[in-house]
Design an enzyme around this catalytic site. Structure first.
Site, mmCIF file in Angstrom:
data_model
loop_
_atom_site.group_PDB
_atom_site.id
_atom_site.type_symbol
_atom_site.label_atom_id
_atom_site.label_comp_id
_atom_site.label_asym_id
_atom_site.label_seq_id
_atom_site.Cartn_x
_atom_site.Cartn_y
_atom_site.Cartn_z
ATOM 1 N N HIS A 50 22.414 -19.773 8.388
ATOM 2 C CA HIS A 50 21.524 -20.926 8.691
ATOM 3 C C HIS A 50 21.548 -22.091 7.628
ATOM 4 O O HIS A 50 21.648 -23.314 7.817
ATOM 5 C CB HIS A 50 20.319 -20.413 9.018
ATOM 6 N N GLU A 51 21.269 -21.518 6.358
ATOM 7 C CA GLU A 51 20.932 -22.250 5.388
ATOM 8 C C GLU A 51 22.276 -23.061 4.881
ATOM 9 O O GLU A 51 22.430 -24.139 4.392
ATOM 10 C CB GLU A 51 20.276 -21.827 4.116
ATOM 11 N N GLU A 69 17.863 -29.498 12.693
ATOM 12 C CA GLU A 69 18.083 -27.920 12.593
ATOM 13 C C GLU A 69 19.044 -27.744 13.500
ATOM 14 O O GLU A 69 19.373 -26.506 13.521
ATOM 15 C CB GLU A 69 16.681 -27.304 13.076
ATOM 16 N N HIS A 105 22.791 -26.091 6.886
ATOM 17 C CA HIS A 105 22.321 -27.414 6.363
ATOM 18 C C HIS A 105 23.331 -27.927 5.240
ATOM 19 O O HIS A 105 23.256 -29.002 5.260
ATOM 20 C CB HIS A 105 20.904 -27.026 5.926
#
Length: 703
Positions: free
Chosen positions: A488-489, A517, A492
């Site tokens: 997930h990170e 997101e 980003h």
């Protein structure tokens, strides 16, 4: 105007503002900034940023051409943001208190200077001139001019002096209230003392502090008697991380209840802080001509209006309710079977314990076995495999110069493309330690921007996590939820690293809130896909590749309680919208409102006396914006199914993602970006705003 989130030089050259990336042993400062060789360097960092920005303000005051105005404004933004962002990363991760305190002071000083910039009428006039000359600008420059003007006005610069002063005071007050709310959570996590120690699973003992009590029968005068009557227990801090572990693993229902109630009742001081925050944000919004703070916050985004958001959330709530009710009954019946009481009621402190047990029993998933296939170094290899497959690029470790790092655990990676060269740099700070930022996040250090026709400022950021070594092993092994968080990170991070905008104002994640997101949610899918997992997930001691059967069991467990989880997210988003929506004439009881929303939109009881919302920190950074998580899940699901799922590791899939989405950052209209990537069906217009298609996500969750 300039957003303080990790989230101006006409043609003035100064190498002090170039972040240095090299493989020599030459000493530098923190993050490659020469200023930051010592903590005191933050003072010089701030002073030089203010001096440099002042030169640019003077240049803009001469009203150069519109393209030069926008370029100079963006350079001010870049100069200021690199100080603010570096200070924030330092504040959250540096082990040296001197550096942390210097970074905190730098952030305050820059915030004061930003106030001067944001109320500078000459800059505002220059931006308005540039926006009116849009025919002289590129499409991105024109969009930048429009956004800068809107940002100025959202700061109140167009108001009369008396109102502007009031807006500035409210903004300062809101910032202080948000800080106080966060500090209260950290300072008062709550605790429960449990006796005897046998009530707590052994593998959780290392998280807890031993405490002792003496039975009333102990004779004070007798050492022997006192020793005999002393009983050992544990003090359980009810911070979020420890609370989650206790609720998942502790079979003693009374312990779970005590910990749940305490953890959802502190810090009491935040009741008053939250009420003041709601009132201050509402007053600010009204000063800006909006009906509510939700109106003020949602308007710049895809949704445009709280009415659009609330309608979307309520419809989703109705859609998931039947399945969520079925899941609730299944969990309740499982509890009754396990505890041998056919009339036992299911309580909120039961959810994590019994759903974890059900997932393991139905899908034959042993979390310790799963973790053995995900040693952290192998997971980093998985990230490397992913970028090479999708983008033809390589992630490789590069040496840290003396003074560049803030902790021995930190490593530095370069994202390199064989034809394009280095695309950006990523620091990895992945291990937990005392005093460090407690969660997982991506922190900006430098945004990407075009300096000239031949030079591009590469993005630089840090990926920060808190993965812990097990007490019986030196190898950090991730449970699968932690693997998902890492991916997930990383989504980003890639959004920033692959961005190639002309202006740092739109670099990477600087996009509409309800789109930000999406990349992170999209890359979570890779943590579940066996086609990638088999290429890096190997047993830490035998080297065996993770069995496909085990991955299928994980996938089966993933969606067992999907409706319950979606219901929870809708509930959170509705709390956020209601608290910051239109306010009644007389102040309302916030706790009562939260309890009513829980009863209406979830299948679970509200426990009287608990106040879960007083440590819901998303109310600070995502005030009236929590719905964006659900928007992102919908967008990501549609993109995964329409673009990625068939061939998720192909260069053609990666090229599509990069060319249609990642490289544009926030420089293009978010709705157009989504349609260009996944087709017009990904969104629909509702009233004045845009909502995501939910079909793919609901099908995926078998709803």
């Amino acid at each position: 105007m300039w957003k303080l989130t990790s989230r101006f030089r006409p043609h003035i050259n100064s190498n002090s503002w170039l972040i240095r990336h090299f493989s020599s042993g030459e000493a530098t400062g923190l993050y490659g900034f020469d200023h930051l060789k010592t903590a005191k360097g933050f003072q010089r960092f701030v002073a030089d940023a203010i001096e440099r920005s002042g030169e640019l303000v003077s240049y803009i005051s001469g009203m150069p051409s519109s393209p030069e105005i926008i370029k100079a404004m963006d350079e001010i933004s870049d100069t200021v943001c690199c100080v603010v962002d570096s200070a924030e990363l330092c504040r959250q991760t540096h082990p040296d208190r001197e550096f942390v305190e210097a970074a905190h002071k730098a952030a305050i000083d820059m915030n004061d200077y930003l106030h001067q910039l944001n109320t500078n009428h000459t800059l505002y006039a220059a931006v308005r001139k540039a926006e009116q000359d849009s025919n002289l600008l590129t499409e991105e420059a024109s969009r930048t001019a429009h956004h800068l003007r809107m940002d100025f006005e959202r700061g109140g610069i167009h108001l009369d002096p008396e109102k502007l002063e009031k807006v500035n005071n409210l903004t300062t007050n809101i910032f202080q209230l948000c800080s106080e709310f966060s500090e209260n959570i950290a300072d008062d996590p709550g605790h429960v003392d449990i006796f005897p120690v046998s009530r707590i699973p052994r593998h959780l003992h290392h998280l807890l502090t031993p405490v002792y009590r003496f039975s009333s029968g102990g004779l004070r005068g007798s050492k022997r008697a006192a020793h005999a009557s002393k009983q050992k227990g544990f003090r359980i801090p009810t911070d979020q991380r420890t609370l989650s572990s206790i609720l998942q693993w502790t079979s003693d229902e009374e312990v779970r209840k005590m910990v749940y109630v305490e953890g959802n009742s502190v810090p009491q001081a935040n009741h008053g802080v939250l009420e003041k925050l709601i009132a201050s944000r509402h007053e600010l919004a009204q000063m800006m001509g909006c009906n509510s703070y939700a109106d003020f916050m949602v308007e710049p985004n895809l949704a445009k209006s709280p009415k659009v958001v609330t309608s979307f959330l309520q419809e989703l709530s109705r859609t998931v309710k039947p399945k969520a009710d079925q899941e609730f009954i299944a969990i309740r019946d499982f509890k009754r079977e396990k505890c041998g009481d056919k009339s036992a009621e299911l309580e909120p402190w039961d959810e994590t314990y019994y759903t974890s047990m059900m997932k393991s029993s139905v899908n034959d998933v042993d979390t310790s076995v799963v973790a053995s296939y995900f040693p952290l170094p192998q997971c980093i290899e998985g990230l490397k495999v992913l970028v090479e497959s999708l983008f033809g690029a390589t992630f490789h470790t590069v040496p840290l110069a003396p003074g560049e790092s803030w902790h021995p655990d930190v490593i530095k990676m370069s994202l390199h493309h064989p034809d394009e060269g280095d695309l950006g740099y990523l620091y990895l700070d992945l291990y937990s330690r005392k005093g460090k930022y407690p969660g997982c996040a991506s922190f900006a250090i430098k945004g990407g921007r075009k300096i000239s026709d031949t030079e591009y400022q590469l993005p630089v950021l840090a990926l920060v996590c808190n993965f812990s070594r097990a007490s019986d092993s030196s190898v950090v092994k991730l449970n699968h939820s932690e693997v998902e968080v890492l991916f997930h990170e990383f989504g980003h991070a890639l959004h920033s690293l692959l961005s190639r905008t002309d202006y740092q104002h739109f670099s990477g994640t600087r996009v509409a809130l309800d789109l930000a997101e999406m990349p992170s949610n999209l890359f979570e899918y890779y943590a579940w896909d066996y086609r990638l997992l088999k290429r890096f997930a190997r047993h830490h001691s035998t080297g065996e590749t993770i069995p496909e059967k085990l991955v299928k069991s994980l996938q089966g467990a993933r969606n067992m309680f999907a409706a319950t989880e979606m219901q929870r997210q809708v509930f959170y988003a509705l709390i956020d919208q209601m608290l910051f929506g239109e306010q009644p004439a007389t102040p309302r009881d916030v706790s009562k409102l939260v309890a009513e929303l829980k009863r209406e939109h979830t299948s679970w009881n509200h426990v009287e006396g608990t106040h879960w919302h007083i440590r819901f920190s998303h109310l600070l950074n995502y005030g009236a914006g929590y719905y964006s998580y659900i928007y992102a899940k919908c967008f990501a699901s549609t993109i995964w199914q329409s673009v990625c799922e068939e061939d998720p590791l192909s260069l053609s899939t990666g090229t599509l993602l990069r060319e249609k989405f990642f490289k544009h950052g926030g420089a293009k209209d978010p709705g157009e970006l989504l349609k260009d990537l996944a087709g017009k069906e990904i969104i629909s217009v509702h009233g004045e705003g845009i909502v995501p298609a939910t079909t793919c996500l609901l099908n995926e969750l078998t709803l």
